[in-house]
Design an enzyme around this catalytic site. Structure first.
Site, PDB file in Angstrom:
ATOM      1  N   CYS A  64      -3.061 -17.487  14.723  1.00 21.04           N
ATOM      2  CA  CYS A  64      -2.520 -16.799  15.741  1.00 21.04           C
ATOM      3  C   CYS A  64      -2.674 -17.804  17.352  1.00 21.04           C
ATOM      4  O   CYS A  64      -3.098 -18.727  17.302  1.00 21.04           O
ATOM      5  CB  CYS A  64      -3.388 -15.885  16.291  1.00 21.04           C
ATOM      6  N   ARG A  72      -8.292  -8.687  10.611  1.00 19.46           N
ATOM      7  CA  ARG A  72      -8.143  -9.692   9.569  1.00 19.46           C
ATOM      8  C   ARG A  72      -9.155 -10.899   9.828  1.00 19.46           C
ATOM      9  O   ARG A  72      -8.831 -12.159   9.640  1.00 19.46           O
ATOM     10  CB  ARG A  72      -6.786 -10.124   9.521  1.00 19.46           C
ATOM     11  N   ASP A  76      -7.150   3.746  10.494  1.00 17.45           N
ATOM     12  CA  ASP A  76      -6.559   3.245   9.223  1.00 17.45           C
ATOM     13  C   ASP A  76      -7.838   3.474   8.357  1.00 17.45           C
ATOM     14  O   ASP A  76      -8.961   2.934   8.422  1.00 17.45           O
ATOM     15  CB  ASP A  76      -6.281   1.725   9.342  1.00 17.45           C
ATOM     16  N   CYS A 112      -8.191 -12.591  18.877  1.00 15.72           N
ATOM     17  CA  CYS A 112      -8.932 -11.198  19.250  1.00 15.72           C
ATOM     18  C   CYS A 112     -10.424 -11.078  18.706  1.00 15.72           C
ATOM     19  O   CYS A 112     -10.221 -11.003  17.429  1.00 15.72           O
ATOM     20  CB  CYS A 112      -7.951 -10.014  19.050  1.00 15.72           C
ATOM     21  N   CYS A 159     -10.348  -8.608  15.735  1.00 14.33           N
ATOM     22  CA  CYS A 159      -9.343  -8.727  14.737  1.00 14.33           C
ATOM     23  C   CYS A 159      -9.524  -8.251  13.303  1.00 14.33           C
ATOM     24  O   CYS A 159     -10.873  -8.400  12.718  1.00 14.33           O
ATOM     25  CB  CYS A 159      -8.844 -10.140  14.514  1.00 14.33           C
ATOM     26  N   ASP A 172     -10.760  -0.665  13.656  1.00 15.85           N
ATOM     27  CA  ASP A 172     -11.561  -0.772  12.417  1.00 15.85           C
ATOM     28  C   ASP A 172     -12.848  -1.065  12.191  1.00 15.85           C
ATOM     29  O   ASP A 172     -13.525  -1.743  13.283  1.00 15.85           O
ATOM     30  CB  ASP A 172     -10.718  -1.722  11.391  1.00 15.85           C
ATOM     31  N   ARG A 224       7.406   0.168   1.448  1.00 15.48           N
ATOM     32  CA  ARG A 224       7.332  -1.049   2.531  1.00 15.48           C
ATOM     33  C   ARG A 224       5.954  -1.846   2.294  1.00 15.48           C
ATOM     34  O   ARG A 224       5.061  -1.541   1.696  1.00 15.48           O
ATOM     35  CB  ARG A 224       7.227  -0.599   3.949  1.00 15.48           C
ATOM     36  N   ARG A 254       0.737  -1.139  -0.100  1.00 14.03           N
ATOM     37  CA  ARG A 254      -0.355   0.075  -0.079  1.00 14.03           C
ATOM     38  C   ARG A 254       0.950   1.235   0.027  1.00 14.03           C
ATOM     39  O   ARG A 254       0.522   2.274  -0.759  1.00 14.03           O
ATOM     40  CB  ARG A 254      -0.968  -0.100   1.171  1.00 14.03           C
ATOM     41  N   TYR A 255       1.816   1.210   0.785  1.00 10.54           N
ATOM     42  CA  TYR A 255       2.901   2.403   0.832  1.00 10.54           C
ATOM     43  C   TYR A 255       3.816   2.295  -0.122  1.00 10.54           C
ATOM     44  O   TYR A 255       4.263   1.139  -0.342  1.00 10.54           O
ATOM     45  CB  TYR A 255       3.289   2.619   2.153  1.00 10.54           C
ATOM     46  N   LYS A 300      -2.907   4.324   7.373  1.00  8.03           N
ATOM     47  CA  LYS A 300      -3.000   4.972   8.715  1.00  8.03           C
ATOM     48  C   LYS A 300      -2.958   6.576   8.584  1.00  8.03           C
ATOM     49  O   LYS A 300      -1.883   7.181   8.122  1.00  8.03           O
ATOM     50  CB  LYS A 300      -1.797   4.339   9.802  1.00  8.03           C
TER      51      LYS A 300
END
Ligand SMILES: *Cc1c(COP(=O)(O)O)cnc(C)c1O
Ligand code: SF4
Length: 414
Positions: A139, A148, A344, A143, A146, A307, A130, A126-127, A351
């Site tokens: 995981c 994702r 975000d 969470c 999450c 999010d 990076r 996206r950037y 962000k």
């Protein structure tokens, strides 16, 4: 009503052990083995109800989670849950809630538009310089908020199919990329050997200056942070790590010791928190968290507005809360302790920093602003070049263009 449920959540300024808690009959060598912790995760309604009194909303949430985002809690983290307090900040992060089934119009399965920024499956670019490399969909624990959740845990419909060879080929070809962030899922669930092999392949790409790992393993599974892992990571420096902590109680003695081991092996540590209703949407809780993080040599990095993930409304705190928290930290505690609050941008804008307003007025002459106590100050704006030159610059209406010209003239006249 149970008196415990009406209590204000405790704020842990000090490190307490999770210890073996409900698993006190397990031999310590098993307890301290991260594979034992993974194998013995609490993953079912029965498992939860053996130790906790669930509310009807939680029971319904557990049933619902089966085809969405799996339920899994490591014994270490499970011990931090308050047995009879449904408002427990640890519990709210990890025990499913019926609210996860309520989707609102603004919510999305992929709120940050990651899938549309994947040139290669598993690589989000996206950037400009990076990339985010999603190396696994698993995981240590899940969470409930999450970002994702569409792909992690393997319970939902969508799957992550990271193509490692294609991803490495893309990174080799794109010399503008200098920073790779390994995330997922949680990269620290890989064996030492597998992670070492991946880091070695990345390190072989000459233009990659900087590697980092995003992980919640030190919090959910501090047993995973072994001397062997740390020695392996140390070979791949500069390697940074972003951990994910939301509440001071998560920083147990075990977690503190795991973080110390990482720091002692030269891994710079940052923390990302998500602003969550009933977990950390309060200044005293966040202040305690960030100060405790500094004691663990972890620099608070980002505080995320939650999010717009489907079924997360019951966990989202308002943006103004986040701003108030930052405002309550700035000037009132160590500058290092203050994370950047970000949203975000929905749909994939990246962000964006969201800050309290300190600047009241700013023109060519001056800037007027306030400090953390609310006192107002004025600073005269620096005049660039003489008046003819700066008005010439202003006429063009583009400071970016006029700058080199001004500098050039001055260098020549020296
Ligand atoms: C967060 C993120 C990064 C890293 O951003 P930093 O601000 O450099 O930490 C990179 N790529 C994607 C897609 C991200 O979401
Ligand atoms: S550890 Fe990270 S990726 Fe895994 S469930 Fe939690 S927020 Fe999602």
């Amino acid at each position: 009503m149970d008196p415990i449920t009406t209590e204000v959540p405790r704020i842990e300024a000090d490190f307490l052990p999770s210890a073996q808690g409900y698993w006190s009959d397990v031999p310590p060598e098993q307890w301290n083995d991260w594979k034992w912790q993974l194998k013995n995760r609490v993953t079912s309604l029965d498992g939860l109800e053996q130790h906790l009194l669930l509310t009807p909303e939680e029971r319904a949430g557990v049933i619902l989670s089966g085809n969405k985002l799996a339920l899994a809690v490591t014994p270490h983290y499970f011990n931090l849950i308050e047995r009879e307090n449904p408002g427990c900040p640890i519990r709210r992060q990890i025990i499913p809630h019926v609210g996860e089934g309520a989707f609102s119009a603004a919510e999305m399965a992929d709120p940050c538009g990651e899938d549309s920024h994947m040139p290669v499956p598993g690589l989000v670019h996206r950037y400009p310089d990076r990339v985010l490399f999603l190396v696994t969909d698993r995981c240590a624990a899940y969470c409930r908020y999450c970002t994702r959740s569409r792909v992690v845990s393997g319970a939902g419909e969508q799957e992550l199919h990271t193509d490692f060879d294609e991803a490495i080929a893309y990174l080799e070809k794109h010399t503008e990329i200098r920073d790779v962030l390994l995330s997922g899922g949680d990269p620290l669930l890989f064996s030492d050997g597998k992670l070492d092999a991946l880091l070695t392949r990345l390190r072989a790409i000459p233009h990659l200056e900087f590697l980092r790992i995003g992980t919640r393993v030190p919090i959910f599974l501090p047993q995973r942070i072994t001397p062997e892992l740390c020695r392996m990571l140390q070979k791949h420096h500069p390697l940074w790590m972003s951990i994910h902590t939301n509440h001071p109680r998560e920083l147990t003695t075990e977690v503190r010791d795991a973080l110390a081991m990482l720091a002692n092996h030269g891994v710079p540590l940052g923390n990302q928190s998500v602003l969550l209703a009933g977990v950390n949407d309060s200044l005293p809780v966040m202040k305690s968290l960030v100060q405790k993080l500094l004691r663990c040599r972890v620099r608070p990095y980002y505080l995320y507005q939650c999010d717009l993930i489907q079924g997360s409304a019951h966990l989202r705190a308002p943006v103004h809360k986040g701003i108030e928290i930052i405002e309550g930290l700035r000037g009132h505690t160590t500058g290092y302790a203050i994370p950047q609050f970000v949203i975000d941008a929905p749909g994939g804008g990246g962000k964006v920093p969201i800050n309290p307003g300190y600047v009241f007025f700013h023109d060519k002459e001056k800037v007027v602003f306030r400090n953390f106590e609310g006192r107002v100050f004025e600073y005269p704006e620096v005049q660039e070049g003489d008046s003819t030159r700066s008005s010439h610059g202003t006429e063009k209406g583009d400071l970016g263009e006029s700058f080199p010209e001004i500098l050039h003239d001055e260098v020549c006249s020296l």
